[in-house]
Write an enzyme that holds these catalytic residues in place. Sequence first.
Site, mmCIF file in Angstrom:
data_model
loop_
_atom_site.group_PDB
_atom_site.id
_atom_site.type_symbol
_atom_site.label_atom_id
_atom_site.label_comp_id
_atom_site.label_asym_id
_atom_site.label_seq_id
_atom_site.Cartn_x
_atom_site.Cartn_y
_atom_site.Cartn_z
ATOM 1 N N THR A 163 0.810 -1.221 0.000
ATOM 2 C CA THR A 163 0.000 0.000 0.000
ATOM 3 C C THR A 163 0.848 1.279 0.000
ATOM 4 O OG1 THR A 163 -1.690 -1.189 1.216
ATOM 5 C CG2 THR A 163 -1.842 1.199 1.269
ATOM 6 N N GLY A 168 -4.361 2.153 -2.694
ATOM 7 C CA GLY A 168 -4.884 1.236 -1.679
ATOM 8 C C GLY A 168 -5.496 0.029 -2.372
ATOM 9 N N SER A 169 -6.826 0.107 -2.590
ATOM 10 C CA SER A 169 -7.484 -1.003 -3.295
ATOM 11 C C SER A 169 -6.921 -1.162 -4.698
ATOM 12 C CB SER A 169 -8.988 -0.732 -3.400
ATOM 13 O OG SER A 169 -9.547 -0.609 -2.119
ATOM 14 N N TRP A 194 1.056 2.339 6.231
ATOM 15 C CA TRP A 194 0.212 1.428 7.018
ATOM 16 C C TRP A 194 0.736 -0.011 6.963
ATOM 17 C CZ3 TRP A 194 -4.633 3.462 4.044
ATOM 18 C CH2 TRP A 194 -4.869 4.785 4.414
ATOM 19 N N GLU A 400 -6.108 -6.457 3.694
ATOM 20 C CA GLU A 400 -6.033 -7.668 2.851
ATOM 21 C C GLU A 400 -7.239 -7.758 1.912
ATOM 22 O OE1 GLU A 400 -4.751 -11.313 4.702
ATOM 23 O OE2 GLU A 400 -3.586 -10.233 6.204
ATOM 24 N N THR A 402 -10.669 -5.019 0.801
ATOM 25 C CA THR A 402 -11.906 -4.592 1.464
ATOM 26 C C THR A 402 -13.049 -5.527 1.039
ATOM 27 O OG1 THR A 402 -12.615 -3.132 -0.325
ATOM 28 C CG2 THR A 402 -11.187 -2.151 1.367
HETATM 29 C C1 LIG Z 1 -4.167 -1.060 10.364
HETATM 30 C C2 LIG Z 1 -3.829 -1.310 8.929
HETATM 31 C C3 LIG Z 1 -2.854 -2.232 8.599
HETATM 32 C C4 LIG Z 1 -2.500 -2.445 7.260
HETATM 33 N N1 LIG Z 1 -1.491 -3.313 6.957
HETATM 34 C C5 LIG Z 1 -1.019 -3.367 5.675
HETATM 35 C C6 LIG Z 1 0.159 -4.101 5.352
HETATM 36 O O1 LIG Z 1 0.743 -4.776 6.198
HETATM 37 N N2 LIG Z 1 0.621 -4.057 4.080
HETATM 38 C C7 LIG Z 1 0.001 -3.343 3.100
HETATM 39 O O2 LIG Z 1 0.477 -3.337 1.968
HETATM 40 N N3 LIG Z 1 -1.144 -2.640 3.369
HETATM 41 C C8 LIG Z 1 -1.659 -2.631 4.630
HETATM 42 N N4 LIG Z 1 -2.785 -1.899 4.921
HETATM 43 C C9 LIG Z 1 -3.487 -1.216 3.847
HETATM 44 C C10 LIG Z 1 -4.820 -1.877 3.504
HETATM 45 O O3 LIG Z 1 -4.598 -3.070 2.811
HETATM 46 C C11 LIG Z 1 -5.648 -0.847 2.710
HETATM 47 O O4 LIG Z 1 -6.114 0.078 3.664
HETATM 48 C C12 LIG Z 1 -6.796 -1.476 1.955
HETATM 49 O O5 LIG Z 1 -6.315 -2.225 0.866
HETATM 50 C C13 LIG Z 1 -7.786 -0.433 1.418
HETATM 51 O O6 LIG Z 1 -7.146 0.628 0.805
HETATM 52 P P1 LIG Z 1 -7.506 2.132 1.240
HETATM 53 O O7 LIG Z 1 -7.544 2.167 2.722
HETATM 54 O O8 LIG Z 1 -6.570 3.028 0.551
HETATM 55 O O9 LIG Z 1 -8.980 2.354 0.739
HETATM 56 P P2 LIG Z 1 -9.434 2.815 -0.727
HETATM 57 O O10 LIG Z 1 -8.869 1.890 -1.735
HETATM 58 O O11 LIG Z 1 -9.205 4.273 -0.883
HETATM 59 O O12 LIG Z 1 -11.000 2.543 -0.640
HETATM 60 C C14 LIG Z 1 -11.897 3.422 0.034
HETATM 61 C C15 LIG Z 1 -13.301 2.821 -0.053
HETATM 62 O O13 LIG Z 1 -13.694 2.719 -1.420
HETATM 63 C C16 LIG Z 1 -14.013 1.386 -1.754
HETATM 64 N N5 LIG Z 1 -13.589 1.147 -3.119
HETATM 65 C C17 LIG Z 1 -12.356 1.329 -3.650
HETATM 66 N N6 LIG Z 1 -12.352 0.988 -4.942
HETATM 67 C C18 LIG Z 1 -13.608 0.596 -5.241
HETATM 68 C C19 LIG Z 1 -14.240 0.117 -6.427
HETATM 69 N N7 LIG Z 1 -13.577 -0.079 -7.564
HETATM 70 N N8 LIG Z 1 -15.561 -0.170 -6.368
HETATM 71 C C20 LIG Z 1 -16.253 -0.033 -5.212
HETATM 72 N N9 LIG Z 1 -15.713 0.396 -4.076
HETATM 73 C C21 LIG Z 1 -14.402 0.704 -4.081
HETATM 74 C C22 LIG Z 1 -13.287 0.543 -0.718
HETATM 75 O O14 LIG Z 1 -13.880 -0.729 -0.554
HETATM 76 C C23 LIG Z 1 -13.393 1.412 0.505
HETATM 77 O O15 LIG Z 1 -14.643 1.225 1.118
HETATM 78 C C24 LIG Z 1 -3.168 -1.726 6.246
HETATM 79 C C25 LIG Z 1 -4.178 -0.818 6.589
HETATM 80 C C26 LIG Z 1 -4.504 -0.596 7.902
HETATM 81 C C27 LIG Z 1 -5.568 0.413 8.221
#
Ligand SMILES: Cc1cc2nc3c(=O)[nH]c(=O)nc-3n(C[C@H](O)[C@H](O)[C@H](O)COP(=O)(O)OP(=O)(O)OC[C@H]3O[C@@H](n4cnc5c(N)ncnc54)[C@H](O)[C@@H]3O)c2cc1C
Length: 588
Positions: A163, A168-169, A194, A400, A402
């Site tokens: 990330t 993110g996603s 994160w 891992e 959403t």
């Molecule tokens: C405590 C914690 C530990 C973590 N540990 C790790 C780690 O060890 N290694 C690592 O690499 N990452 C890690 N992460 C990152 C985590 O994997 C991401 O937070 C997650 O993948 C979601 O990305 P984002 O938070 O940027 O949300 P975003 O991708 O910005 O999404 C925001 C919202 O929009 C939705 N969304 C996004 N795209 C779409 C779409 N195409 N259609 C519909 N809905 C959508 C999502 O479901 C979500 O509800 C960690 C995060 C946290 C908070």
Amino acid sequence: MNDSERTDANAEQDLDLSPTKALFCGDIIGSSFWPFPQFADEEKELLGMVLDSVDRFLEDKQNDFRRWDEAGQQPEEFIQGLRDLGLFGLIIPEEHGGIGLSNAGYSRVLQQSSRHDSSASLTIGAHSSIGMKGLLLFGTDAQKEKYLPRLASGDLIAAFCLTEAGSGSDAASIKTKATSNPDGGWTLNGEKIWITNGGIADFYTVFARTDSDAGKISAFIVERDLPGVSTGLKEDKLGIRASSTTTVSFADVKLSAEHLLGEEGKGFKVAMSILNNGRTGLGGGAVGGIKACIALASKQATERKQFGRSIAEFGLIKKKIAEMTVDCFAAESAVRMVSHYIDKGYTDYSAEAAISKVFASEAMFRAANESLQIAAGTGFMKELPYERIMRDSRILTIFEGTSEILRLFIALSGMKCASELLQELKSATDDIFNNPIKGFGLLSDYAGRRITQLTSLGQDRIIAAVPDVLRDDALVFEKYTLELARLTDVLLRRHGKSIVEKQFALQRAADVVIDLFVGLSVLSRVSSMTPDDSEQYQQAVSIAHIFSQRAKRRMNRNLRAMLRNEDESAKSLADFIFDRESYPWDVL
Ligand SMILES: Cc1cc2nc3c(=O)[nH]c(=O)nc-3n(C[C@H](O)[C@H](O)[C@H](O)COP(=O)(O)OP(=O)(O)OC[C@H]3O[C@@H](n4cnc5c(N)ncnc54)[C@H](O)[C@@H]3O)c2cc1C
């Protein structure tokens, strides 16, 4: 069933077929669900010892867990304790110094540690499920020899770095860059955010865009002590506060060719394989958390008196405990089934892993919420663990993958499979005069499926695999598998490629297939139990009935809503709100 019969039945499984994708085509692959997987005796014994030592180490630490949650940190002595128990080597083969558990055994250990504390579980889980899983799956012999012994002992703790602030996603959009050098090595620049275990890890699996081969993503092993690697301050979080979460930055980090993990340009596949394979760790953790909630809330309910009676006597409290128990049994069955697929060598279990993660993580959050509701005011206070469990469990549907992304993935990968069948049908019809035998084969397959759908008489009948007491439940899953295939067909014909944009419909399709997969896992598990008059067996049968009846109502609702719904009005309402970024109907 004895072991040799079980092995024979397993031998018939087609390891290249995804059971979930088959459901979208109207087929229940019975041999993928029956018999319910069992641990081999040797692993059971080993597992028993590991589980006991986990309990002994963690059970008297509730006050510590509370303090560490507040401090936002686990002390080094605790991490050393995890090392001493061998918990960083759970899935590392014995020849490299680990315990060598199967995926199922590992998931079971995380279940046990999560009954005590989520942060403790996460320190172990992020290391094994994702931190060093890439090395196990894609590492060369030399890389494994170099790192695995120290990873097994916990001298090296691992973290997974995908990330970034802008990614993110949409993991494929990462900007961290690895520039190739003339000596065959790389220079790495970028920042990951994160990262679980970020602050305590020494071994990072890092994903970066490489400048050659059209900027595709590659995976690298990066050690903390390389010049240019640094980590940020610990994040101040809602939950899993004692688990380390930090940024990990790379400033002109020089990597040799030996740091490349897997093939250059194949890093996205490496990342997805790690996440798919690791999901049963998170699922196991969620199941452990639900079990902790059931134990806490049932004790609280029997002890607490209101209106002159124990609150356990009230229907609405019974309803919550029953729902948590059904959820727990169902999540446990699905997670166990998926870890069996992984151990058995299935080549495609991505949709199943996603289903088990979505179901288990959402069930865990429901359990945390409802157990706190049973404890009510007491549950709201920091003295007891309910509020911490609730905060801790909130992350499970976010990291891992959403729940939203995984539902889209489940539906689209299933529909892709179904559409390929339709494509084959089309090319078979085009081809029918040139190659009648091939064309006829495909057509009769397809016609068979259509007839099956029309008559509700599946070829691979699962009612044959269940005891009489579960026949009606089996019929539910047979019927709705056909319904899912029929609706997939309708949706694909109606929307074609633009189905990708029909997220409401995709979510409903995912929810139907989640109910099917989880329900079939439950039926298989109850079928594997020896029928007797014991209350435990009778209640397990009752769980299967409750799950299938509720699943039937949910599936029915979802399938009907695919054809008649208010989706367009809902989207338009959301756009109206996005334009204003506020709610415009104040009464005053
Ligand atoms: C405590 C914690 C530990 C973590 N540990 C790790 C780690 O060890 N290694 C690592 O690499 N990452 C890690 N992460 C990152 C985590 O994997 C991401 O937070 C997650 O993948 C979601 O990305 P984002 O938070 O940027 O949300 P975003 O991708 O910005 O999404 C925001 C919202 O929009 C939705 N969304 C996004 N795209 C779409 C779409 N195409 N259609 C519909 N809905 C959508 C999502 O479901 C979500 O509800 C960690 C995060 C946290 C908070």
